[in-house]
Design a protein around this motif. Structure first.
Motif, PDB file in Angstrom:
ATOM      1  N   UNK A   6       0.838  -1.200   0.000  1.00  0.00           N
ATOM      2  CA  UNK A   6       0.000   0.000   0.000  1.00  0.00           C
ATOM      3  C   UNK A   6       0.876   1.254   0.000  1.00  0.00           C
ATOM      4  N   UNK A   7       0.355   2.315  -0.591  1.00  0.00           N
ATOM      5  CA  UNK A   7       1.066   3.590  -0.602  1.00  0.00           C
ATOM      6  C   UNK A   7       0.986   4.248   0.767  1.00  0.00           C
ATOM      7  N   UNK A   8       2.091   4.784   1.222  1.00  0.00           N
ATOM      8  CA  UNK A   8       2.148   5.522   2.489  1.00  0.00           C
ATOM      9  C   UNK A   8       2.798   6.871   2.206  1.00  0.00           C
ATOM     10  N   UNK A   9       2.077   7.960   2.520  1.00  0.00           N
ATOM     11  CA  UNK A   9       2.572   9.313   2.278  1.00  0.00           C
ATOM     12  C   UNK A   9       2.436  10.110   3.570  1.00  0.00           C
ATOM     13  N   UNK A  10       3.538  10.712   4.020  1.00  0.00           N
ATOM     14  CA  UNK A  10       3.523  11.544   5.227  1.00  0.00           C
ATOM     15  C   UNK A  10       3.468  13.009   4.819  1.00  0.00           C
ATOM     16  N   UNK A  11       2.515  13.745   5.440  1.00  0.00           N
ATOM     17  CA  UNK A  11       2.338  15.173   5.156  1.00  0.00           C
ATOM     18  C   UNK A  11       2.599  15.978   6.415  1.00  0.00           C
ATOM     19  N   UNK A  12       3.113  17.201   6.237  1.00  0.00           N
ATOM     20  CA  UNK A  12       3.285  18.071   7.397  1.00  0.00           C
ATOM     21  C   UNK A  12       1.966  18.776   7.709  1.00  0.00           C
ATOM     22  N   UNK A  13       2.000  19.700   8.659  1.00  0.00           N
ATOM     23  CA  UNK A  13       0.772  20.367   9.101  1.00  0.00           C
ATOM     24  C   UNK A  13       0.153  21.247   8.020  1.00  0.00           C
ATOM     25  N   UNK A  29       7.475   9.455   1.431  1.00  0.00           N
ATOM     26  CA  UNK A  29       6.553   8.432   0.929  1.00  0.00           C
ATOM     27  C   UNK A  29       7.362   7.193   0.563  1.00  0.00           C
ATOM     28  N   UNK A  30       6.678   6.065   0.472  1.00  0.00           N
ATOM     29  CA  UNK A  30       7.363   4.815   0.130  1.00  0.00           C
ATOM     30  C   UNK A  30       7.339   4.600  -1.386  1.00  0.00           C
ATOM     31  N   UNK A  31       7.995   3.551  -1.820  1.00  0.00           N
ATOM     32  CA  UNK A  31       8.110   3.306  -3.256  1.00  0.00           C
ATOM     33  C   UNK A  31       6.774   2.948  -3.883  1.00  0.00           C
ATOM     34  N   UNK A  32       5.850   2.348  -3.092  1.00  0.00           N
ATOM     35  CA  UNK A  32       4.535   2.015  -3.640  1.00  0.00           C
ATOM     36  C   UNK A  32       3.774   3.278  -4.037  1.00  0.00           C
ATOM     37  N   UNK A  33       4.005   4.388  -3.317  1.00  0.00           N
ATOM     38  CA  UNK A  33       3.341   5.648  -3.660  1.00  0.00           C
ATOM     39  C   UNK A  33       3.846   6.173  -5.003  1.00  0.00           C
ATOM     40  N   UNK A  34       5.098   5.913  -5.320  1.00  0.00           N
ATOM     41  CA  UNK A  34       5.618   6.336  -6.618  1.00  0.00           C
ATOM     42  C   UNK A  34       4.936   5.565  -7.741  1.00  0.00           C
ATOM     43  N   UNK A  35       4.659   4.263  -7.494  1.00  0.00           N
ATOM     44  CA  UNK A  35       4.020   3.439  -8.521  1.00  0.00           C
ATOM     45  C   UNK A  35       2.544   3.758  -8.669  1.00  0.00           C
ATOM     46  N   UNK A  80       2.373   8.171  -8.735  1.00  0.00           N
ATOM     47  CA  UNK A  80       3.267   8.885  -9.648  1.00  0.00           C
ATOM     48  C   UNK A  80       4.126   9.938  -8.979  1.00  0.00           C
ATOM     49  N   UNK A  81       4.421   9.789  -7.673  1.00  0.00           N
ATOM     50  CA  UNK A  81       5.245  10.765  -6.970  1.00  0.00           C
ATOM     51  C   UNK A  81       6.707  10.603  -7.371  1.00  0.00           C
ATOM     52  N   UNK A  82       7.402  11.727  -7.525  1.00  0.00           N
ATOM     53  CA  UNK A  82       8.813  11.724  -7.930  1.00  0.00           C
ATOM     54  C   UNK A  82       9.658  12.279  -6.786  1.00  0.00           C
ATOM     55  N   UNK A  98      -2.637  15.403  -6.452  1.00  0.00           N
ATOM     56  CA  UNK A  98      -3.913  14.673  -6.522  1.00  0.00           C
ATOM     57  C   UNK A  98      -5.014  15.720  -6.648  1.00  0.00           C
ATOM     58  N   UNK A  99      -5.368  16.050  -7.895  1.00  0.00           N
ATOM     59  CA  UNK A  99      -6.232  17.210  -8.143  1.00  0.00           C
ATOM     60  C   UNK A  99      -7.702  16.859  -8.321  1.00  0.00           C
TER      61      UNK A  99
END
Length: 439
Positions: free
Chosen positions: A107-114, A121-127, A130-132, A145-146
């Motif tokens: 699963x994709x894991x993305x950490x955001x600040x406040x 983020x992990x590699x699954x989020x890139x797949x 499409x995060x670079x 993510x619009x």
């Protein structure tokens, strides 16, 4: 520590006294005291310089050797420094393990600040998303993510239910987003690939819809012939007449089941909204009351209460279907001699439709599953009453299409209340004709 401070005060007093004694023969007691204080100050400045040199140039080495208050201070700082280094190593090890375990996740894991900016983020989020790594770090999540549904979901901060969307880089892949708040308004965004589950669910819906549609034709034929034979019942043997009535009852039950399956399939697949209009609820409630009374056969007392003057924006057919299902369930399961009330009343800033009875009630154990298809609290009794097991599932989907929610309040022996709560955005001020009609 107090002992060291007392020693330091005695040392200061000794220096002052020695300076006074040295200067007394020369009639320069003040100058002697000044020299003593200067020596004391010089000692402390030297120790302060040693502290600065240690912290600046040799922080990982042992502190300078000294005695007294400064020696205790050096020792305490060194012990604190060692404990901090140990804590930092543990935190780095823990963080590394968390990142390694996140990297191993599908699963994709993305950490955001406040502020909602991407931190890690992990590699699954890139797949999946499409995060670079080099370009997107520090970007706001809604810049990448619009989809308006995700933007609204992100800013609403109501993350009790997940959000299902297509992948921003592959529309054939279906993702389920779940956001968790933690820390100082920081967020953890997880995306799970549910493409296979989505396809299986779509296949199930198509299968149910197609089978239900195909069953309609043979059921119509059977019903027509059974009605014809029913008109000739007086010419048939009594044994065949009894069987004919049972076939008619079971055919009618199957038709009701097929109709409910088709309605539920339409509610699940059709976005709806095309027939939404301002609805005046009192006449609708009265129609449902009359239908419920006909089903009850006079064995229950059914009333309508209206204390909300505003109209509801929605589909009359769907709201009628949901309210009818709730009212008919009350008639079937409350028991004879019970009192059933259909209400349209305010609920906070919004309003709600209620169906309340004083019947036997429901064990809270069953309440979370009541809206599942074909779930029955008492299978034998439900079959005998002629229910299809789809009524509350239909109610749930109707309310979802009207931005509403279903609340069920019940306990054994204390009756049951089924409440459809609509938001304030769905309500409109009643017109003069509506008020007159209600009166």
């Amino acid at each position: 520590m107090k002992r060291l401070w007392r020693r330091e005060l005695w040392r200061l007093a000794a220096l002052v006294a020695a300076g006074a004694l040295v200067g007394w023969p020369f009639a320069a007691v003040g100058s002697g005291i000044a020299v003593g204080l200067a020596l004391y100050l010089f000692h402390h400045l030297r120790q302060l310089h040693a502290l600065h040199d240690w912290l600046t140039h040799r922080p990982n080495q042992e502190p300078p050797t000294t005695i007294g208050l400064w020696g205790e201070l050096f020792d305490r700082l060194y012990r604190y420094q060692k404990s901090q280094h140990l804590t930092q190593r543990r935190l780095r090890t823990t963080l590394q393990r968390i990142q390694e375990s996140s990297e191993a996740m599908r699963d994709s894991v993305v950490m955001l600040d406040s502020h909602g900016d991407l931190e890690w983020w992990n590699s699954a989020a890139e797949t999946m998303l499409g995060l670079k790594p080099r370009l997107d770090r520090g970007q706001h999540i809604t810049n990448l993510l619009r989809d308006p549904r995700f933007v609204n979901y992100f800013h609403a901060k109501d993350y009790r239910e997940p959000l299902t969307l297509a992948s921003p880089i592959d529309e054939s892949r279906i993702l389920q987003f779940q956001i968790t708040l933690y820390g100082d308004d920081e967020r953890l965004v997880m995306a799970r690939d549910i493409t296979r589950l989505h396809r299986l669910e779509q296949m199930r819906r198509d299968f149910v819809a197609n089978v239900s549609h195909e069953l309609r034709t043979p059921l119509t034929v059977l019903t027509g012939y059974l009605e014809t034979y029913g008109d000739m019942a007086d010419q048939l043997p009594s044994r065949l007449a009894r069987g004919l009535s049972q076939m008619q009852a079971q055919t009618e039950r199957m038709q009701n089941l097929v109709n409910d399956l088709l309605l539920l399939s339409r509610l699940e697949t059709d976005q709806g909204g095309g027939d939404h209009a301002p609805l005046t609820l009192p006449p609708l409630l009265e129609r449902v009351r009359r239908d419920a009374e006909a089903l009850s056969g006079g064995h229950q007392r059914i009333e309508v209460e209206v204390t909300e003057p505003r109209r509801l924006a929605g589909s009359e057919q769907e709201i009628h279907s949901a309210l009818s299902n709730l009212a008919f369930n009350a008639v079937r399961y409350a028991g004879e001699g019970r009192h059933i009330v259909l209400r349209w009343r305010p609920a906070g800033a919004g309003a709600c439709l209620e169906v309340q009875d004083d019947g036997e009630g429901i064990d809270p154990l069953h309440i979370p599953r009541l809206t599942e298809r074909f779930y029955r609290v008492d299978k034998g009794r439900s079959t005998a009453t002629g229910g299809t097991g789809l009524g509350l599932a239909i109610v749930k989907h109707v309310l979802l299409r009207h931005d509403a929610r279903l609340e069920i309040i019940s306990r054994p022996g204390q009756g049951a209340t089924f409440r459809c709560v609509f938001p304030a955005e769905r309500l409109q001020t009643a017109t003069a004709s509506d008020t007159a009609q209600r009166a």
